[in-house]
Scaffold this motif. Structure first.
Motif, short mmCIF file in Angstrom:
data_model
loop_
_atom_site.label_atom_id
_atom_site.label_comp_id
_atom_site.label_asym_id
_atom_site.label_seq_id
_atom_site.Cartn_x
_atom_site.Cartn_y
_atom_site.Cartn_z
N THR A 121 0.86 -1.19 0.00
CA THR A 121 0.00 0.00 0.00
C THR A 121 0.89 1.23 0.00
O THR A 121 1.76 1.36 0.87
CB THR A 121 -0.90 0.01 1.25
N ASN A 181 1.03 -6.33 1.61
CA ASN A 181 1.30 -5.48 2.78
C ASN A 181 2.11 -6.21 3.85
O ASN A 181 1.77 -6.17 5.04
CB ASN A 181 -0.02 -4.98 3.41
N SER A 182 3.15 -6.89 3.46
CA SER A 182 3.91 -7.71 4.40
C SER A 182 5.39 -7.37 4.37
O SER A 182 5.90 -6.81 3.39
CB SER A 182 3.72 -9.20 4.10
N ARG A 237 -2.53 -3.78 15.11
CA ARG A 237 -2.37 -4.45 13.81
C ARG A 237 -1.27 -3.79 12.99
O ARG A 237 -0.98 -2.61 13.17
CB ARG A 237 -3.68 -4.39 13.01
N LYS A 266 -0.77 -11.99 4.11
CA LYS A 266 -1.38 -10.67 4.05
C LYS A 266 -1.22 -9.99 5.40
O LYS A 266 -1.50 -10.58 6.44
CB LYS A 266 -2.88 -10.80 3.71
N ASN A 267 -0.71 -8.73 5.39
CA ASN A 267 -0.57 -7.92 6.60
C ASN A 267 0.22 -8.64 7.69
O ASN A 267 -0.23 -8.73 8.84
CB ASN A 267 -1.94 -7.50 7.14
N GLN A 268 1.37 -9.17 7.35
CA GLN A 268 2.17 -9.90 8.33
C GLN A 268 3.64 -9.54 8.24
O GLN A 268 4.14 -9.11 7.20
CB GLN A 268 2.01 -11.42 8.13
N THR A 321 5.20 -3.45 0.64
CA THR A 321 5.72 -4.79 0.94
C THR A 321 7.24 -4.78 0.76
O THR A 321 7.75 -4.21 -0.21
CB THR A 321 5.07 -5.84 0.02
N THR A 342 0.31 -1.80 10.27
CA THR A 342 -0.20 -0.74 9.40
C THR A 342 0.03 -1.11 7.94
O THR A 342 1.15 -1.46 7.56
CB THR A 342 0.52 0.58 9.70
N PRO A 343 -1.01 -1.05 7.10
CA PRO A 343 -0.80 -1.34 5.67
C PRO A 343 0.23 -0.38 5.08
O PRO A 343 0.11 0.83 5.20
CB PRO A 343 -2.18 -1.12 5.05
#
Length: 427
Positions: A363, A408-409, A386, A422-424, A392, A388-389
């Motif tokens: 993102t 977004n990782s 969490r 995803k998101n990690q 990557t 934040t987006p």
């Protein structure tokens, strides 16, 4: 005669740049195809009478830094030396510690530039501005305009609108002070060391007084040498007719995080059309489709059916396969993007491999495009518990299998993934 000092920090700094700073010191991270501080050095060499460039920081001398210094001296035909601090001494402490080195040869003035900013670096204009002031002992700081909310994240300057004298300076105020912010680029005369010396003496006396009163102060001498230009020197100089601000309308941004490196790359790539058109990839028959500003290293192998850009930087020895799409990304040297991969808003680390039909996407963390004074926000890694987006990031030597999505990782170095994420943060 002039000199320039570039403050490059050290390994305790740049933690927001991880995992990319694991492999290379942050100041040498490639932005728009060349190491971050090469942009600073190029700007300094364009100033008439520039005789020497000094890098000040507390990195241990290493092979990458030594190799860069040798190649930069050969390319720019100017002495470039690295001066290593024994500890992190702050923006003022570092130049004060090496004042004899800076003053050798009796320069009339010297520039001080923070390494983690990108800018047009209007150094000749700052020099002309100082000479127009008529006071040979005045100091100049570069300023730009931010919006009211974001100005709180920077040093704020209240200046006389006619004379440009700095009347008041506050570093990261808690309430609104001014929309003019400090860009971390300065022009000093040798007289600045008198003011920094006064701070050093005052701090040392306070520490000695504390010791006499029985207060514990470990590393007292070292603490006296830690001096911050912004809080300790500029705040005291403001309003005394010594400090002036030169406002620039050119581009400027901090490079604190990996996401801001992609934005800085875009700013520099757009500047290349004027100052370095040879660095921009052309849309040539039989070559890949290039959209917007793209840098491709001459040793990279790009399939003719690939589509690159806008804002893409392809490093040394990169392999890009058939049907690959890359946009708003930095691909570091030795990486391999196999057929039909899609890479958007990402940094692909050194020697990493992305399998066929895989998608790596982040993102963007760009400033608000509808606000001409918006700056890039300092990203917090987590928000409300969490991740934040953001962009990557693939660290060095990461392997992404075919037909997966990484969104977004952040992937730490030397990982071989087997599925989508995803998101990690993948440790």
């Amino acid at each position: 005669m002039l000199k320039a000092v570039i403050l490059i920090g050290g390994p305790q700094k740049g933690t927001r740049f991880r995992p990319l700073s694991f492999e290379v010191p942050k100041p040498l991270f490639p932005v728009a195809g060349v190491p971050m501080i090469q942009h600073h050095i190029e700007a300094c060499t364009k100033v008439p009478s520039m005789k020497e460039i000094l890098l000040v920081g507390f990195y241990q001398p290493n092979e990458a830094l030594s190799r860069f210094l040798v190649s930069a001296q050969q390319e720019f035909k100017i002495p470039i030396r690295y001066l290593q601090e024994y500890a992190a001494l702050g923006t003022g402490g570092g130049i004060y510690h090496f004042r004899d080195q800076i003053l050798s040869g009796s320069p009339e003035a010297f520039f001080v530039l923070n390494a983690d900013v990108c800018s047009e670096f209007p150094l000749p204009e700052m020099l002309a501005f100082q000479q127009q002031r008529g006071d040979p002992h005045s100091f100049v700081m570069l300023g730009t305009t931010a919006n009211r909310k974001q100005s709180l994240n920077y040093g704020c300057i209240v200046a006389n609108t006619e004379t440009c004298e700095v009347l008041h300076y506050v570093e990261k105020p808690s309430t609104f002070v001014s929309e003019i912010i400090n860009c971390g680029i300065y022009l000093f005369t040798p007289a600045i060391f008198q003011h920094i010396g006064e701070v050093f003496q005052r701090t040392q006396q306070e520490l000695l007084l504390g010791a006499c009163l029985g207060e514990q102060s470990p590393n007292g001498w070292q603490r006296a040498e830690v001096i911050r230009l912004e809080q300790d020197v500029f705040t005291a100089l403001a309003g005394h007719g010594k400090l002036y601000v030169y406002k620039t309308d050119g581009f400027w941004s901090q490079i604190k995080s990996a996401g801001s490196a992609i934005y800085a790359s875009r700013l520099y790539l757009s500047q290349y059309s004027q100052c370095h058109p040879e660095r921009l990839a052309p849309n040539s028959p039989g070559g890949p489709t290039v959209r917007g500003n793209v840098y491709v290293h001459p040793t990279a192998s790009i399939d003719r059916s690939a589509v690159l850009g806008p804002n893409v930087s392809i490093g040394k020895g990169v392999m890009v396969g058939a049907g690959v799409r890359v946009r708003e990304s930095i691909i570091l040297h030795g990486a391999s993007l196999q057929d039909h991969t899609c890479v958007l808003n990402s940094i692909v680390g050194w020697d990493s491999t992305i399998g066929r039909w895989a998608r790596v996407e982040g993102t963007p963390s760009d400033p608000n495009p509808n606000d001409p004074y918006a700056k890039i926000d300092s990203e917090t890694l987590f928000r409300d518990g969490r991740l934040t987006p953001s962009i990557t990031i693939l660290g060095c030597n990461v392997t992404i299998p075919a037909e997966v999505v990484i969104l977004n990782s952040i992937v730490l170095p030397h990982k071989e993934l087997s599925r989508s994420f995803k998101n990690q943060i993948i440790l």
